[in-house]
Design an enzyme around this catalytic site. Structure first.
Site, PDB file in Angstrom:
ATOM      1  N   GLU A 125      34.337  43.180  34.887  1.00  0.00           N
ATOM      2  CA  GLU A 125      33.612  42.895  33.645  1.00  0.00           C
ATOM      3  C   GLU A 125      32.106  42.717  33.875  1.00  0.00           C
ATOM      4  O   GLU A 125      31.303  43.308  33.162  1.00  0.00           O
ATOM      5  CB  GLU A 125      34.187  41.632  32.990  1.00  0.00           C
ATOM      6  N   ASP A 146      31.526  32.233  34.600  1.00  0.00           N
ATOM      7  CA  ASP A 146      32.386  33.312  34.131  1.00  0.00           C
ATOM      8  C   ASP A 146      32.306  34.562  35.004  1.00  0.00           C
ATOM      9  O   ASP A 146      31.731  35.562  34.591  1.00  0.00           O
ATOM     10  CB  ASP A 146      31.995  33.660  32.683  1.00  0.00           C
ATOM     11  N   LYS A 199      45.752  30.187  27.093  1.00  0.00           N
ATOM     12  CA  LYS A 199      44.327  29.952  26.894  1.00  0.00           C
ATOM     13  C   LYS A 199      44.226  29.152  25.603  1.00  0.00           C
ATOM     14  O   LYS A 199      44.461  29.690  24.519  1.00  0.00           O
ATOM     15  CB  LYS A 199      43.606  31.299  26.776  1.00  0.00           C
ATOM     16  N   GLU A 206      37.223  29.732  23.390  1.00  0.00           N
ATOM     17  CA  GLU A 206      36.703  30.904  22.691  1.00  0.00           C
ATOM     18  C   GLU A 206      37.505  31.226  21.428  1.00  0.00           C
ATOM     19  O   GLU A 206      37.858  32.373  21.167  1.00  0.00           O
ATOM     20  CB  GLU A 206      36.669  32.111  23.640  1.00  0.00           C
ATOM     21  N   LYS A 258      39.060  29.340  36.753  1.00  0.00           N
ATOM     22  CA  LYS A 258      38.214  30.458  37.180  1.00  0.00           C
ATOM     23  C   LYS A 258      37.453  30.063  38.440  1.00  0.00           C
ATOM     24  O   LYS A 258      36.988  28.919  38.551  1.00  0.00           O
ATOM     25  CB  LYS A 258      37.214  30.842  36.089  1.00  0.00           C
ATOM     26  N   ARG A 314      38.317  43.963  28.229  1.00  0.00           N
ATOM     27  CA  ARG A 314      37.584  44.094  29.497  1.00  0.00           C
ATOM     28  C   ARG A 314      38.287  45.058  30.448  1.00  0.00           C
ATOM     29  O   ARG A 314      38.250  44.874  31.671  1.00  0.00           O
ATOM     30  CB  ARG A 314      37.400  42.737  30.178  1.00  0.00           C
TER      31      ARG A 314
HETATM   32  O1  GCW Z   1      34.854  36.644  30.709  1.00  0.00           O
HETATM   33  C1  GCW Z   1      35.278  36.283  29.441  1.00  0.00           C
HETATM   34  C2  GCW Z   1      35.502  37.553  28.711  1.00  0.00           C
HETATM   35  C3  GCW Z   1      36.522  37.464  27.628  1.00  0.00           C
HETATM   36  C4  GCW Z   1      37.792  36.821  28.189  1.00  0.00           C
HETATM   37  C5  GCW Z   1      37.417  35.435  28.687  1.00  0.00           C
HETATM   38  C6  GCW Z   1      38.597  34.689  29.309  1.00  0.00           C
HETATM   39  C7  GCW Z   1      40.093  37.215  27.698  1.00  0.00           C
HETATM   40  O2  GCW Z   1      34.280  37.997  28.223  1.00  0.00           O
HETATM   41  O3  GCW Z   1      36.780  38.773  27.165  1.00  0.00           O
HETATM   42  O4  GCW Z   1      38.844  36.773  27.265  1.00  0.00           O
HETATM   43  O5  GCW Z   1      36.433  35.532  29.668  1.00  0.00           O
HETATM   44  O6  GCW Z   1      38.667  34.666  30.533  1.00  0.00           O
HETATM   45  O7  GCW Z   1      39.412  34.151  28.597  1.00  0.00           O
END
Ligand code: GCW
Length: 655
Positions: free
Chosen positions: A374, A346, A263, A267, A341, A142
């Site tokens: 992003e 997101d 993390k 994902e 976050k 990103r």
């Molecule tokens: O916004 C999403 C992104 C991923 C990112 C993820 C995160 C680093 O699309 O690319 O990975 O968040 O914050 O972990």
């Protein structure tokens, strides 16, 4: 363009300091930085660095029994001399840059000594930089500003001069921690913790003189992949022992190492769930390895089901962080910070606050923003995000007069401080940030993290004054182009808080249904009658109920839900009338025409600056504004056509 753009620290920014007789008193690596800055400034602008005799400016680093904060400084006028005092080099560095921002005003008239201290103790930038070039994400995940300034195709760069210039920029805005690698940790990146550690030492040496500690993103599976153990179970003694030994070695090499960023179970990244453990078990295992050295683990709360079935209406991605973390309040060790976050989804242009922030009073919490654009135009679009962050930091999750989000992050609400963290937007692009005007987001993040009460326009004004000194025309034009650009971006993209509608994967440009039938949990549910996600307790996913009062009630009811978040919380018919007085569908049509029109005006305003800004800046911004206009037109036409076709409701303003 030849050379690297100086960002907000061109030589001219130091004129007021550099034209004076300056004395710097004190020792240590950061005081040495202050002395070097002043030395360069006086050489450029005709002043002098003096040891004794009269001085116009005294920068004094010395013990003071009444001061406890190494980052604080006191600045005032003593007769004809401006004096800055701090107990530590880092406070002195911040004091110097305070003067640089003030310019001549710092040297005129009388001023009683005034203490300045950061409102947030932790002000951190995370880098999603990969050591190896990732086949899909590239060198920087990103990243929209070229390659990494730390790594180049598999190795830490031999020449770290860009990293040094970057550390200087960050020190000047008070950033005090950086995460050096992507939170998605690949094979090579994992080894920064072990055999590549000597290169991390080099990076730590680059940041230290600017008062910045370094962190590594680590893989939860490292005990297996690096340590050769059969498991990474956080309760397994051999796993604990591996983390303890490995961490001891890191601190032997970097005594002021900040700690880890993790993390996990997110994902596809490994985590404690594989062993039937929870996130507190996972975080605490690493925290205990760091504790003897004063290190911190930043454990991300971005945990959700990324293999969701779009047909399943009971799962709501927005709920996930709260569902996973809120029950663990009180279970985290004191040196764990749960990094949340800012929104529950997101980094969209508009989201409510993440309800996790108000749900864990016994846990240190950091709020995470995204400086890298992003979902906000890839640093091709002007999108000044400081107003968004200001709004989030000032939000009062428990209602008026109660603590703000900034208070929670700073440790003024219940638990001790966690911090303010953001994903950086720099790369090896000559302008640092691809779009030259995106530098203002990096600058503004640092300034707001220092003082969450600053007005976005004032922060932008500081940035303009340093970067484009001397021209009221440029100042005015840049405010015109940038002040409202976040709202402009919102107008021509996904409406009323519904989010996404971007091209999948890439996240640039419109694709209204791009994510609609995907596994990612990011849907708008538009049909012929209406649009939006029902997240109420009465008939929806119950997400609204994750907030304390008064917000849970305000969000629950269409009557009180703020317009800008209506489609985040409610599925409403197209003819639903907003508080603004227009219907939802007419609002969509109108804002998309308006937003695109605002971009056209931005381009016009900028075009007037030819000759007033450096040609390379002028050309780059001109080129990007043309792309922004093309893209905004595309957004407008996709979104409006889509809703016209779905709803059959004509746009009242089109004939
Ligand atoms: O916004 C999403 C992104 C991923 C990112 C993820 C995160 C680093 O699309 O690319 O990975 O968040 O914050 O972990």
């Amino acid at each position: 363009m030849i050379g690297v753009h100086p960002a907000w620290l061109p030589a001219s920014a130091f004129r007021s300091v550099g034209s004076r007789r300056v004395r710097v008193t004190g020792d240590g690596p950061v005081v040495a930085t202050v002395r070097a800055e002043v030395g360069a400034a006086v050489a450029e602008h005709g002043g002098a660095l003096v040891d004794d005799g009269p001085a116009d400016l005294e920068l004094v680093c010395a013990p003071d029994g009444a001061e406890a904060d190494p980052e604080a400084f006191v600045v005032g006028r003593e007769g004809a001399t401006t004096v800055v005092r701090a107990i530590d080099g880092v406070g002195l560095l911040y004091g110097l840059h305070h003067l640089v921002r003030q310019g001549e005003t710092a040297f005129a008239g009388e001023a009683r000594p005034r203490r300045h201290a950061p409102r947030q103790p932790v002000r951190m930038l995370d880098h999603w930089d990969n050591v190896d070039v990732h086949p899909v994400m590239g060198q920087v995940e990103r990243g929209y500003s070229g390659g990494s300034i730390f790594y180049d195709d598999g190795v830490v760069r031999a020449d770290l001069s860009r990293a040094r210039a970057y550390a200087r920029l960050l020190g000047s805005i008070g950033v005090n921690r950086v995460g050096l690698n992507n939170v998605n940790v690949g094979r090579t990146e994992a080894r920064l913790l072990t055999d590549l550690l000597p290169d991390v030492v080099r990076l730590a040496d680059v940041f230290r003189p600017h008062g910045i500690k370094v962190h590594l993103s680590v893989s939860f599976a490292a005990p297996i992949t690096l340590g050769g153990l059969p498991t990474a179970d956080p309760l397994d003694p051999a796993v604990r022992d591996w983390w303890a030994r490995t961490t001891t070695e890191v601190y032997a090499a970097i005594p002021d190492f900040g700690g880890y960023v993790v993390k996990a179970d997110s994902e596809g990244q490994p985590g404690p769930f594989a062993y039937g453990r929870d996130h507190a078990d996972g975080a605490n295992a690493l925290a205990r390895a760091l504790a003897p050295f004063g290190g911190t683990v930043f454990w991300r709360a971005f945990v959700y089901d990324h293999r969701q079935d779009w047909r399943d209406r009971s799962t709501d991605r927005a709920r996930a962080a709260y569902d996973n973390f809120a029950p663990l309040d009180g279970a985290f060790d004191p040196n764990v910070v749960v990094q949340v976050k800012s929104g529950p989804m997101d980094f969209q242009v508009r989201e409510p606050l993440s309800p996790v922030i108000a749900a864990m009073p016994r846990t240190r919490l950091a709020i995470e923003f995204q400086v890298t654009q992003e979902y906000t135009g890839h640093q091709k679009h002007v999108c000044h995000l400081v107003p968004q962050w200001r709004e989030v930091l000032g939000f009062e999750p428990w209602g008026e007069g109660r603590p703000t989000v900034a208070d929670v992050a700073a440790g003024r609400a219940a638990a001790p401080a966690g911090g303010v963290v953001a994903v950086s937007n720099v790369g090896d692009d000559p302008f640092w940030t691809g779009h030259p005007l995106a530098q203002a987001n990096l600058f503004g993040f640092g300034r707001l993290a220092w003082d969450d009460r600053l007005a976005p326009e004032a922060v932008l004004d500081e940035w303009i004054g340093l970067t484009f000194p001397g021209s009221p025309t440029v100042r005015e034009a840049l405010h015109e182009v940038m002040d409202g650009s976040w709202l402009t971006y919102e107008r021509y993209t996904a409406p009323l808080g519904v989010g996404f509608m971007v091209k999948p994967g890439e996240h640039y440009g419109p694709s209204v249904d791009g994510y609609e039938y995907s596994q990612w949990g990011t849907y708008h549910f538009a049909d012929r009658d209406g649009v939006g996600v029902d997240r109420t307790c009465a008939t929806g996913t119950g997400f609204a109920g994750q907030f304390p009062k008064p917000w849970r009630d305000r969000y629950e009811s269409v009557a009180t839900c703020p317009d800008e978040l209506l489609l985040f919380f409610h599925h409403v018919p197209y003819d639903h009338v907003l508080h603004s007085g227009t219907t939802v569908v007419q609002h969509i049509y109108d804002t998309h025409f308006a937003g695109r029109e605002e971009v056209r005006r931005m381009a016009e305003t900028w075009a007037r600056l030819e000759g007033d800004v450096p040609p390379a800046v002028f050309d780059r911004v001109t080129e990007l504004l043309a792309e922004q206009l093309r893209s905004a037109t595309e957004w407008r036409d996709h979104v409006n056509t889509y809703f016209w076709r779905k709803s059959g409701v004509p746009d009242l303003r089109q004939k």
